[in-house]
Design a protein around this motif. Structure first.
Motif, mmCIF file in Angstrom:
data_model
loop_
_atom_site.group_PDB
_atom_site.id
_atom_site.type_symbol
_atom_site.label_atom_id
_atom_site.label_comp_id
_atom_site.label_asym_id
_atom_site.label_seq_id
_atom_site.Cartn_x
_atom_site.Cartn_y
_atom_site.Cartn_z
ATOM 1 N N SER A 64 -5.674 -37.145 -22.113
ATOM 2 C CA SER A 64 -6.770 -36.185 -22.205
ATOM 3 C C SER A 64 -6.884 -35.586 -23.596
ATOM 4 O O SER A 64 -7.919 -35.024 -23.959
ATOM 5 C CB SER A 64 -6.572 -35.049 -21.185
ATOM 6 O OG SER A 64 -5.468 -34.230 -21.551
ATOM 7 N N LYS A 106 -15.627 -37.158 -29.163
ATOM 8 C CA LYS A 106 -16.833 -37.144 -28.367
ATOM 9 C C LYS A 106 -17.150 -35.767 -27.790
ATOM 10 O O LYS A 106 -18.186 -35.560 -27.175
ATOM 11 C CB LYS A 106 -16.704 -38.146 -27.220
ATOM 12 C CG LYS A 106 -16.562 -39.604 -27.674
ATOM 13 C CD LYS A 106 -17.817 -40.077 -28.371
ATOM 14 C CE LYS A 106 -17.682 -41.552 -28.753
ATOM 15 N NZ LYS A 106 -18.880 -42.064 -29.428
ATOM 16 N N GLY A 107 -16.166 -34.836 -28.004
ATOM 17 C CA GLY A 107 -16.397 -33.513 -27.479
ATOM 18 C C GLY A 107 -16.351 -33.457 -25.981
ATOM 19 O O GLY A 107 -16.981 -32.622 -25.342
ATOM 20 N N ARG A 108 -15.584 -34.376 -25.367
ATOM 21 C CA ARG A 108 -15.565 -34.468 -23.916
ATOM 22 C C ARG A 108 -14.150 -34.307 -23.404
ATOM 23 O O ARG A 108 -13.911 -34.522 -22.252
ATOM 24 C CB ARG A 108 -16.143 -35.810 -23.470
ATOM 25 C CG ARG A 108 -17.548 -36.025 -24.004
ATOM 26 C CD ARG A 108 -18.082 -37.402 -23.691
ATOM 27 N NE ARG A 108 -18.442 -37.502 -22.275
ATOM 28 C CZ ARG A 108 -19.023 -38.570 -21.723
ATOM 29 N NH1 ARG A 108 -19.291 -39.624 -22.474
ATOM 30 N NH2 ARG A 108 -19.323 -38.594 -20.451
ATOM 31 N N LEU A 129 -11.559 -38.873 -27.121
ATOM 32 C CA LEU A 129 -12.195 -37.854 -26.301
ATOM 33 C C LEU A 129 -12.522 -36.616 -27.137
ATOM 34 O O LEU A 129 -13.574 -36.010 -26.961
ATOM 35 C CB LEU A 129 -11.260 -37.464 -25.143
ATOM 36 C CG LEU A 129 -10.969 -38.579 -24.116
ATOM 37 C CD1 LEU A 129 -10.028 -38.062 -23.047
ATOM 38 C CD2 LEU A 129 -12.262 -39.043 -23.473
ATOM 39 N N GLN A 130 -11.641 -36.258 -28.046
ATOM 40 C CA GLN A 130 -11.897 -35.111 -28.904
ATOM 41 C C GLN A 130 -13.110 -35.345 -29.788
ATOM 42 O O GLN A 130 -13.962 -34.470 -29.967
ATOM 43 C CB GLN A 130 -10.675 -34.824 -29.765
ATOM 44 C CG GLN A 130 -9.462 -34.344 -28.965
ATOM 45 C CD GLN A 130 -8.270 -34.068 -29.839
ATOM 46 O OE1 GLN A 130 -8.387 -34.029 -31.066
ATOM 47 N NE2 GLN A 130 -7.121 -33.864 -29.234
ATOM 48 N N PRO A 182 -18.767 -36.109 -16.015
ATOM 49 C CA PRO A 182 -19.547 -35.557 -17.125
ATOM 50 C C PRO A 182 -18.657 -34.979 -18.227
ATOM 51 O O PRO A 182 -19.046 -34.935 -19.389
ATOM 52 C CB PRO A 182 -20.390 -34.466 -16.450
ATOM 53 C CG PRO A 182 -19.621 -34.095 -15.231
ATOM 54 C CD PRO A 182 -18.945 -35.343 -14.772
ATOM 55 N N ARG A 183 -17.469 -34.534 -17.828
ATOM 56 C CA ARG A 183 -16.518 -33.989 -18.810
ATOM 57 C C ARG A 183 -15.193 -34.705 -18.603
ATOM 58 O O ARG A 183 -14.391 -34.343 -17.748
ATOM 59 C CB ARG A 183 -16.369 -32.482 -18.619
ATOM 60 C CG ARG A 183 -17.676 -31.712 -18.839
ATOM 61 C CD ARG A 183 -17.507 -30.238 -18.519
ATOM 62 N NE ARG A 183 -16.512 -29.616 -19.396
ATOM 63 C CZ ARG A 183 -16.086 -28.358 -19.241
ATOM 64 N NH1 ARG A 183 -16.538 -27.623 -18.238
ATOM 65 N NH2 ARG A 183 -15.198 -27.867 -20.066
ATOM 66 N N ARG A 184 -14.972 -35.743 -19.377
ATOM 67 C CA ARG A 184 -13.840 -36.622 -19.131
ATOM 68 C C ARG A 184 -12.487 -35.968 -19.393
ATOM 69 O O ARG A 184 -11.515 -36.227 -18.689
ATOM 70 C CB ARG A 184 -13.991 -37.890 -19.964
ATOM 71 C CG ARG A 184 -15.134 -38.767 -19.483
ATOM 72 C CD ARG A 184 -15.315 -39.985 -20.331
ATOM 73 N NE ARG A 184 -16.336 -40.867 -19.769
ATOM 74 C CZ ARG A 184 -16.796 -41.955 -20.373
ATOM 75 N NH1 ARG A 184 -16.310 -42.292 -21.568
ATOM 76 N NH2 ARG A 184 -17.710 -42.700 -19.791
ATOM 77 N N ARG A 185 -12.409 -35.151 -20.423
ATOM 78 C CA ARG A 185 -11.140 -34.486 -20.708
ATOM 79 C C ARG A 185 -10.756 -33.581 -19.539
ATOM 80 O O ARG A 185 -9.606 -33.561 -19.102
ATOM 81 C CB ARG A 185 -11.238 -33.674 -21.991
ATOM 82 C CG ARG A 185 -9.895 -33.041 -22.381
ATOM 83 C CD ARG A 185 -10.045 -32.110 -23.562
ATOM 84 N NE ARG A 185 -10.624 -32.788 -24.714
ATOM 85 C CZ ARG A 185 -11.031 -32.153 -25.812
ATOM 86 N NH1 ARG A 185 -10.938 -30.832 -25.876
ATOM 87 N NH2 ARG A 185 -11.535 -32.818 -26.825
ATOM 88 N N ARG A 186 -11.728 -32.833 -19.046
ATOM 89 C CA ARG A 186 -11.470 -31.956 -17.903
ATOM 90 C C ARG A 186 -11.083 -32.776 -16.671
ATOM 91 O O ARG A 186 -10.183 -32.401 -15.914
ATOM 92 C CB ARG A 186 -12.701 -31.104 -17.600
ATOM 93 C CG ARG A 186 -12.497 -30.108 -16.467
ATOM 94 C CD ARG A 186 -13.723 -29.215 -16.309
ATOM 95 N NE ARG A 186 -13.501 -28.234 -15.268
ATOM 96 C CZ ARG A 186 -13.704 -28.456 -13.960
ATOM 97 N NH1 ARG A 186 -14.137 -29.648 -13.571
ATOM 98 N NH2 ARG A 186 -13.482 -27.505 -13.078
#
Length: 214
Positions: free
Chosen positions: A204, A212-214, A209-210, A111-115
């Protein structure tokens, strides 16, 4: 899933670096010269045999056929080593495929790809650092014992117990040679293993990703 995938892929990279260096006749010869190893033959002959050993472990099953300097016992042991390196290549492929599959699945469903990427990077780096540190300390404390134990685990015979008086191979490749080689292979493998966590951490921060806010 991400941490496991990153660890598996890192092990694939580490094994790849290890295998690439462990079959280098040039590295064998360089190490022997640095340690001033004198097996009782001239350096040109030793270099030739080193290259033959490297070619053999690289996959050329006939590289030692015409080598008369090694006796039957030495060649029988090298057949065991050859089989071990062949297995290592299959294990390397399995680790790489499994690691990428887990990372891909985790990334797709996170659900949170960066994380996900950052936890995978940090978690795998920590696991690898602890494992590598423990292994390095154990080997450094008593390399002779670690070296012997490893042979008992990997081989189901005593062909690796060579006699310096009759076997040229052990004079060319004494325990001190393997100690020096292990340090080089360990460093190269560790650096290769860190490539996966580093890549995940860098990815990351990707603009995609940035955005998309993810």
């Amino acid at each position: 899933m991400g941490i496991l995938g990153a660890v598996l892929f890192s092990l694939c990279l580490a094994l790849s670096a290890f295998m690439a260096s462990a079959v280098s006749g040039k590295l064998y010869y360089k190490t022997q010269v640095q340690l001033e190893i004198d097996p009782g033959i001239d350096r040109a002959a030793m270099e030739k045999l080193d290259n033959a050993l490297g070619a053999y472990l690289s996959g050329d099953a006939h590289a030692l056929d015409s080598v008369s300097e090694f006796n039957a016992r030495e060649k029988a042991h090298m057949q065991d080593v050859y089989a071990l390196f062949s297995l290592g290549r299959h294990v390397m492929a399995l680790l790489g495929i499994s690691g990428l599959a887990l990372l891909g699945l985790g990334f797709c469903f996170a659900p949170r790809r960066r994380r996900f990427l950052r936890v995978s990077a940090l978690g795998s780096a920590l696991v690898l650092a602890l494992a590598a540190g423990a292994l390095a300390l154990w080997a450094a404390r008593d390399f002779g014992y670690a070296f012997s134990l490893l042979h008992h685990i990997l081989f189901n015979n005593d062909l690796w117990l060579l006699n310096p008086e009759t076997d040229l191979m052990i004079r060319m490749l004494p325990e001190e040679f393997f100690g020096a080689l292990a340090r080089v292979l360990g460093l190269r493998s560790a650096l290769a293993a860190l490539a996966a966590p580093l890549a995940l951490w860098c990815f990351s921060g990707d603009l995609f990703l940035q955005s998309k806010g993810r």
